[in-house]
Design an enzyme around this catalytic site. Structure first.
Site, PDB file in Angstrom:
ATOM      1  N   HIS A 217     -35.080  30.132 -11.663  1.00 17.78           N
ATOM      2  CA  HIS A 217     -34.347  29.247 -10.747  1.00 17.78           C
ATOM      3  C   HIS A 217     -34.135  27.685 -10.961  1.00 17.78           C
ATOM      4  O   HIS A 217     -33.901  26.777 -10.083  1.00 17.78           O
ATOM      5  CB  HIS A 217     -34.803  29.411  -9.160  1.00 17.78           C
ATOM      6  CG  HIS A 217     -35.102  30.724  -8.754  1.00 17.78           C
ATOM      7  ND1 HIS A 217     -34.035  31.715  -8.232  1.00 17.78           N
ATOM      8  CD2 HIS A 217     -36.173  31.451  -8.758  1.00 17.78           C
ATOM      9  CE1 HIS A 217     -34.420  32.970  -7.920  1.00 17.78           C
ATOM     10  NE2 HIS A 217     -35.977  32.728  -8.427  1.00 17.78           N
ATOM     11  N   SER A 338     -19.267   6.728 -25.334  1.00 25.13           N
ATOM     12  CA  SER A 338     -18.476   6.416 -24.317  1.00 25.13           C
ATOM     13  C   SER A 338     -17.510   5.089 -24.627  1.00 25.13           C
ATOM     14  O   SER A 338     -17.880   4.234 -25.472  1.00 25.13           O
ATOM     15  CB  SER A 338     -19.040   5.970 -22.883  1.00 25.13           C
ATOM     16  OG  SER A 338     -18.142   5.377 -22.138  1.00 25.13           O
ATOM     17  N   LYS A 344     -24.373   5.015 -24.022  1.00 27.87           N
ATOM     18  CA  LYS A 344     -24.150   6.674 -23.813  1.00 27.87           C
ATOM     19  C   LYS A 344     -24.338   7.241 -25.179  1.00 27.87           C
ATOM     20  O   LYS A 344     -23.759   6.908 -26.013  1.00 27.87           O
ATOM     21  CB  LYS A 344     -22.915   6.718 -23.264  1.00 27.87           C
ATOM     22  CG  LYS A 344     -22.749   6.658 -21.585  1.00 27.87           C
ATOM     23  CD  LYS A 344     -23.569   7.034 -20.770  1.00 27.87           C
ATOM     24  CE  LYS A 344     -23.492   8.608 -20.525  1.00 27.87           C
ATOM     25  NZ  LYS A 344     -22.300   8.927 -19.975  1.00 27.87           N
ATOM     26  N   GLU A 351     -21.181  20.655 -24.822  1.00 28.18           N
ATOM     27  CA  GLU A 351     -20.360  20.896 -23.657  1.00 28.18           C
ATOM     28  C   GLU A 351     -19.265  21.748 -24.306  1.00 28.18           C
ATOM     29  O   GLU A 351     -18.505  22.551 -23.264  1.00 28.18           O
ATOM     30  CB  GLU A 351     -20.101  19.547 -23.313  1.00 28.18           C
ATOM     31  CG  GLU A 351     -21.224  18.915 -22.287  1.00 28.18           C
ATOM     32  CD  GLU A 351     -20.958  17.361 -22.018  1.00 28.18           C
ATOM     33  OE1 GLU A 351     -20.052  16.850 -22.480  1.00 28.18           O
ATOM     34  OE2 GLU A 351     -21.730  16.731 -21.630  1.00 28.18           O
TER      35      GLU A 351
END
Length: 519
Positions: A217, A338, A344, A351
């Site tokens: 979980h 970024s 970043k 992704e």
């Protein structure tokens, strides 16, 4: 190497390696020029070269394929919706391979003369060379790869080209081409998967004893090793390899010679063409093989499950790289920055792998819907079977290569992983097991006692092993200081010696076994 990424100027200040080699495969590499969207083959197809000497534009009017029945040519919109050459030109190698086998069989059976067979074989090789070299102009008016090849063959060798289509139809021809392509794609994907599996095995071996929290979980559950965690993905990908192998075995029957749907009266030898093309046998029913695409459906289903497995690992990479975890890092090669936030470092490769599974599952759904309502035998709906299959195969080939690159590239923060095991009372189950083994306590009662001790530690803001013995004995008087021997995470991990468990020696044996299985 499948490709190179060059970081753009707005993010280059954060990602110091400006030119990043990406998607590197080691060992045997799958062919990307024959099936992938990159490489010389498709670059050659996309450009508009001058036509080879003698190659003509198809004139308007009735189709040369079925013009005897039709007095006029198709409407422009009909020609547009009917043509598939922009997609199926990708089958040119398979189409020519099938035609060579078919022509050789016709000669052997006395259906074609040796002279015609030799001319056809020579002409087909010349056509393939023209396409390989980017000198072939594909024509929409000729609809598909079959007629583009045959039309050029006629320009090269004359009327003998018209004899090639004896005892076959485009229905069995495209079914054969497509099976050949999917079979080759499976072989390529299997090589790439093996590479990813070995990348995981190498990292698992390196971290067979690196302790980290295991989660259920997404909550801390029990201590495991990072090597054990990675080996879970080895098992998943091993099953993916098995599904691809099963799919290959079932599809490896040859439709060539089934003709339109009913077979042919010519004395052909379908076993000979099947053997020449590397199939195990010819298909047993002519109506089935020209109209079935379950081999492509099975391939897409296998890719969808593979994509889900890759997506799960990609999600974990994203989580592990997040500031709350910082279990791993990726270099400039597999991250981006970024355009507005200089600090970043984004795990974009992971992704994108996570996102591409949607394209693959969508392709499976698309083909299922195309096929679901078709009566026997062939329907033109099946012309749309290849685009989703090609796209899904490309997406998965890229994803597998990217994941192998990330696995090899990532740096593991073992200290951070170990620190994370301090929270979450990860050895609570070890405590309950000790109560069962040492005090002969029923597990349900041991579970309750352990829960009380966890609540006590939580109230004191300490770990279980930091509780005083006297505090523990107020919950269960029979507890002695032997309990503390099981509350460390290293002891917990080492104790999990059951088959398939996380004990480091278990992990090392599992890695050795997997290297044998996935040679």
């Amino acid at each position: 190497m499948l490709g190179e990424g060059i970081l753009s100027a707005p993010i280059g200040g954060r990602n110091t390696t400006v030119k990043a080699t990406a998607l590197r495969l080691t060992g045997p590499r799958p062919s990307v020029t024959s099936r992938g969207q990159s490489g010389t083959m498709l670059r050659a197809m996309d450009k508009k070269p001058s036509k080879p000497a003698g190659q003509k534009n198809t004139s308007s009017g009735a189709s040369q394929m079925w013009g005897g029945r039709f007095a006029a040519g198709p409407a422009a919109i009909m020609q547009q919706i009917n043509a598939s050459i922009d997609v199926d030109k990708r089958l040119y190698k398979e189409d020519i391979q099938g035609s060579l086998a078919h022509a050789a069989m016709l000669v052997k059976q006395g259906i074609l003369t040796q002279a015609d067979g030799d001319a056809i074989a020579d002409g087909l090789q010349r056509v393939r060379k023209e396409i390989d070299q980017g000198k072939f102009e594909f024509q929409v008016a000729l609809e598909d790869i079959h007629m583009n090849v045959e039309s050029r063959l006629k320009e090269l060798i004359g009327d003998a080209a018209g004899r090639l289509h004896t005892a076959r139809s485009r229905n069995d021809q495209v079914a054969t081409d497509f099976r050949l392509w999917v079979r080759g794609a499976i072989d390529d994907m299997s090589v790439a998967l093996q590479d990813l599996i070995h990348a995981l095995l190498d990292r698992a071996e390196e971290h067979a004893a690196t302790v980290m929290p295991g989660y259920t979980h997404l909550q801390p559950a029990q201590p495991v090793t990072f090597g054990h965690h990675l080996m879970a993905y080895v098992e998943m990908l091993g099953r993916d390899l098995g599904r691809l192998a099963d799919c290959r075995k079932r599809l490896n029957e040859c439709p060539l010679g089934a003709a339109a749907l009913a077979g042919t009266p010519f004395p052909i030898d379908r076993h000979a063409t099947a053997k020449a093309l590397g199939f195990d046998r010819p298909t047993a029913n002519s109506m089935d093989c020209v109209s079935s695409r379950d081999f492509a459906l099975e391939y897409l289903a296998a890719l969808s499950i593979l994509g889900v497995h890759l997506s799960r690992l990609a999600e974990e990479i994203v989580i592990w790289m997040s500031d709350g975890f910082r279990f791993i890092g990726l270099s400039d090669a597999y991250t981006t920055g970024s355009s507005i936030m200089p600090q970043k470092r984004n795990p974009d490769a992971a992704e994108l792998v996570r996102g591409k599974v949607g394209q693959v599952v969508g392709a499976l759904t698309q083909l299922l819907i195309i096929v679901k309502g078709l009566p026997l035998s062939y329907g033109k709906d099946l012309q749309d079977d290849k685009a989703p299959t090609f796209a899904a195969s490309d997406a998965m080939a890229l994803s597998v290569a990217a994941m192998a690159g990330m696995v090899r590239d990532m740096t593991v923060n073992a200290e951070r992983m170990r620190k994370a095991t301090d929270g979450g009372f990860l050895t609570a189950t070890d405590l309950a097991d000790w109560l069962v083994r040492t005090l002969n306590m029923p597990f349900r009662h041991a579970h309750h006692v352990t829960g009380e001790l966890v609540r006590l530690a939580e109230s004191k803001g300490c770990r279980l092993q930091d509780l005083a013995l006297a505090d523990m004995q107020r919950v269960e008087p029979r507890i002695d200081d032997g309990l503390f021997s099981v509350l460390g995470v290293d002891q917990s991990v080492a104790s999990r010696t059951s088959y398939g468990g996380t004990a480091p020696d278990n992990v090392r044996r599992a890695i050795k076994d997997a290297r044998e299985r996935f040679k």
